[in-house]
Design a protein around this motif. Structure first.
Motif: not given
Ligand code: SAM
Length: 289
Positions: A22-29, A52-56, A75-77, A100-103, A126-128, A130-132
């Motif tokens: 639901k958070y669009g978590q596809n981590f770059l490896v 936006i969305g630092p993930g891991l 900023v990571e939700v 926080e939620d970036i929006l 950012a690796n955004l 995709y849902y937002i």
């Molecule tokens: N930057 C990391 C990488 O490249 O591996 C993760 C990228 S992953 C595609 C998107 C990241 O955005 C996830 O960590 C997710 O939890 C976070 N995320 C999703 N919705 C968000 C929001 N509304 N505000 C902030 N971060 C959000």
């Protein structure tokens, strides 16, 4: 994989991390892609970066090293990621993580000043999720006075849409908004195999270099009105522009007014929005009302 990012894979295992779709978590490896994004973003050592969305933290670490005399605000939700980021990136004094939620973040406040002192314009990287993608890009463009450039990984089709002009199927309100505020530079296509978990589509990195206000390609008298006309035209893509725009009662233009403006521009009254350039939307907006 040639440039595999072992840290991300190890962190996922170590924490038995519950990946949230639901958070669009596809981590770059892929390290080569991570380095490629930071190079494309033209990060200098004193830059302020908004991630936006630092993930891991795979991209965050590269950013912290590239802007070692500047600042990285991430900023990571997902609250489950915050302790992991603290552990893996705790060594970087130039990093601030915001849960926080970036929006929902007030970007003007976040990017405008630090201790009462105006900041240099920030670079967004950012690796955004995709849902937002679209709402985030539109919000960033709206705050363009605080931003130098936006370098993002998005779905390949979305990156293409940002650069399209009339005549293309994917040309639309997003293309026009991007091209009003910024010069888009398509950097590279990224295979779905570079992510964990693997998404269903390929991605692309695109950099948007934001114009200073006086350098924008068109100068409508009322940009807000121009964008409302654009949205009305593309909300009903298959209708003629005159029908689609007059249908939007909140704009208050009659079909006759629109047809008359189109005539003045030497355009057919049956033309559709998807055939108009940004210049033509700007002129139409000035002629109407
Ligand atoms: N930057 C990391 C990488 O490249 O591996 C993760 C990228 S992953 C595609 C998107 C990241 O955005 C996830 O960590 C997710 O939890 C976070 N995320 C999703 N919705 C968000 C929001 N509304 N505000 C902030 N971060 C959000």
């Amino acid at each position: 994989m040639a440039g595999a990012n072992t840290t991300t894979i190890e962190l996922l295992k170590k924490y038995n991390f519950p990946i949230q779709k639901k958070y669009g978590q596809n981590f770059l490896v892929d390290d080569n892609i991570l380095e490629g994004i930071v190079r494309a973003a033209q990060v200098s050592e004193t830059d302020t970066i908004l991630e936006i969305g630092p993930g891991l933290g795979a991209l965050t670490g590269v950013l912290c090293r590239a802007a070692d005399q500047g600042r990285v605000i991430a900023v990571e939700v997902d609250k489950l990621l915050i302790p992991i980021l603290k552990e893996s990136l705790g060594e970087y004094e130039n990093l601030t993580v915001i849960n926080e939620d970036i929006l929902k973040v007030d970007l003007s406040e976040l990017l405008s000043e630090e201790d009462g002192v105006a900041r240099e314009k920030a670079r967004v990287v950012a690796n955004l999720p995709y849902y937002i993608t679209t709402p985030v890009i539109l919000e960033l463009l709206d705050k363009s006075r605080f931003i130098k450039s936006i370098t993002v990984m998005v779905q390949k089709e979305v990156a293409e849409r940002m650069q399209e002009g009339p005549g293309s199927k994917s040309y639309g309100a997003l293309s026009l908004a991007v091209q009003y505020y910024a010069l888009p530079n398509y950097i590279m296509t990224v295979s779905r195999n570079c992510f964990l978990p693997r998404p269903d589509v390929d991605s692309a990195v695109i950099r948007l270099d934001l114009y200073e206000e006086e350098d924008r390609p068109v100068k409508p008298k009322d940009p807000e009105k121009m964008f409302r006309i654009i949205r009305a035209a593309f909300n009903q893509r298959r209708k003629t522009l005159a029908n689609a725009v007059s249908h939007d009662a909140s704009l208050g233009f009659s079909r006759e007014e629109i047809v008359s403006a189109l005539r003045e521009m030497e355009l057919s009254e049956t033309i559709r929005g998807e055939a108009l350039t940004l210049e033509q939307f700007s002129r139409l907006s000035d002629l109407l009302g």
